[in-house]
Design a protein around this motif. Sequence first.
Motif, PDB file in Angstrom:
ATOM      1  N   GLU A 249      38.252 -13.385  11.683  1.00 11.84           N
ATOM      2  CA  GLU A 249      38.840 -12.308  10.886  1.00 11.84           C
ATOM      3  C   GLU A 249      38.524 -12.481   9.408  1.00 11.84           C
ATOM      4  O   GLU A 249      38.233 -11.516   8.708  1.00 11.84           O
ATOM      5  N   GLN A 251      35.997 -14.193   7.918  1.00 11.35           N
ATOM      6  CA  GLN A 251      34.597 -14.013   7.562  1.00 11.35           C
ATOM      7  C   GLN A 251      34.220 -12.538   7.500  1.00 11.35           C
ATOM      8  O   GLN A 251      33.484 -12.103   6.613  1.00 11.35           O
ATOM      9  N   LYS A 252      34.760 -11.768   8.425  1.00 14.47           N
ATOM     10  CA  LYS A 252      34.486 -10.335   8.419  1.00 14.47           C
ATOM     11  C   LYS A 252      35.051  -9.672   7.167  1.00 14.47           C
ATOM     12  O   LYS A 252      34.391  -8.848   6.518  1.00 14.47           O
ATOM     13  N   SER A 256      33.074  -7.997   3.747  1.00 12.70           N
ATOM     14  CA  SER A 256      33.274  -6.609   3.316  1.00 12.70           C
ATOM     15  C   SER A 256      33.677  -6.521   1.846  1.00 12.70           C
ATOM     16  O   SER A 256      33.644  -5.440   1.255  1.00 12.70           O
TER      17      SER A 256
END
Length: 376
Positions: A249, A251-252, A256
């Motif tokens: 979660e 890293q995503k 962004s």
Amino acid sequence: MRIALNARILQAPRTGIGHYVAELSQALSCDAQLELDFFHGWGWSRQLPAAALPGYNKWTTLAKQVPGAYSLRRQLDQYRFTRGVSRHAADLYHEPSLWPLEFAGPMVMTLHDLTHVHYPQTQPRDRLAEIDRRVGPAVERARFILADSQFVANEIRQHYGVAAERIKVAPLGYAERFRPREAHALRACLAQFGLQPGGYLLCVGTLEPRKNLAQALRAHALLPEALRRRFPLLIAGMPGWRDANLAPELQKALASGAVRLLGYQPDEALAELLAGARMLLFPSLYEGFGLPVLEAMASGVPVLLTARTSLQEVAGPAGVYLEPGDDQGWCAAIQRLLGDQPEWQARRTVGLQRAQEFSWKRCASITASVYRQALE
């Protein structure tokens, strides 16, 4: 009255217990009847250590790799402590953390929480073995046990079978640096992060499972894209046990640009980051007090938090309480406070009022009273 206070925790970068020792000691110094002698592992002083011990992180890495390191360090601490106590002729010993050292006179102990009971995985195996071996006997030996909240006092009584009259609740306070600040006073600090006052959400806490920071990540990810970009989520805290569990979660979100990981922040920088936040997200599953919640309220920042453990004792009517796992509920509460300025202002006002009920002066007064009772 001479008090031997174990300040060894201040060898590390200051987090919860370190701030407790520093702020409580400063407040206790106003009591003319008390003389404090600080044990800092390598020796004694009449002054608190000003900064973390150089090389401390190397020691913690070594301690996790070398069997028996914690036991050996304790033996060395005990030797230096015993020599110093004799020289300083201490009347009473205050241990502000786990596993007190041996002391011939009366001892007061502070148990901030029972993380070692509920989340034993947060401790290196060697250290946990020492805790398990020593905390129980220490609790029996202490004349009085100080707790940060009634919640913790109840846990101590139930888990260790301690009589209620031996447990004294001394709620924590907040440092003067946690206060509302004008936008112009924050711009220099926030500029280095590319932020504007009131233009971000903040989480404060070590990256470990009981802090439940993944809850904040999921809730933030559900916000409309325009809001996510306008109000990024900042996480200030040291890496902790199994912080890699957050990796997918996190890293995503990092990729962004909607989430920023700031790491450990010095005292003044953290105070300014708090004062500039739109709100504090504190989804922790277990706390003995929840100092960042109090510090946020004192800074004029609304708090969203879980209705668990001690947190309701601290935030009272100022908190916006949500259930763990309710991603949509957390997201909706964030959106509401971002878009409803009257409610945001009302939460801010109630939080500032609530914070006034807590102070290090009060904590020190209760603590000094316990010292005196222990010596009677």
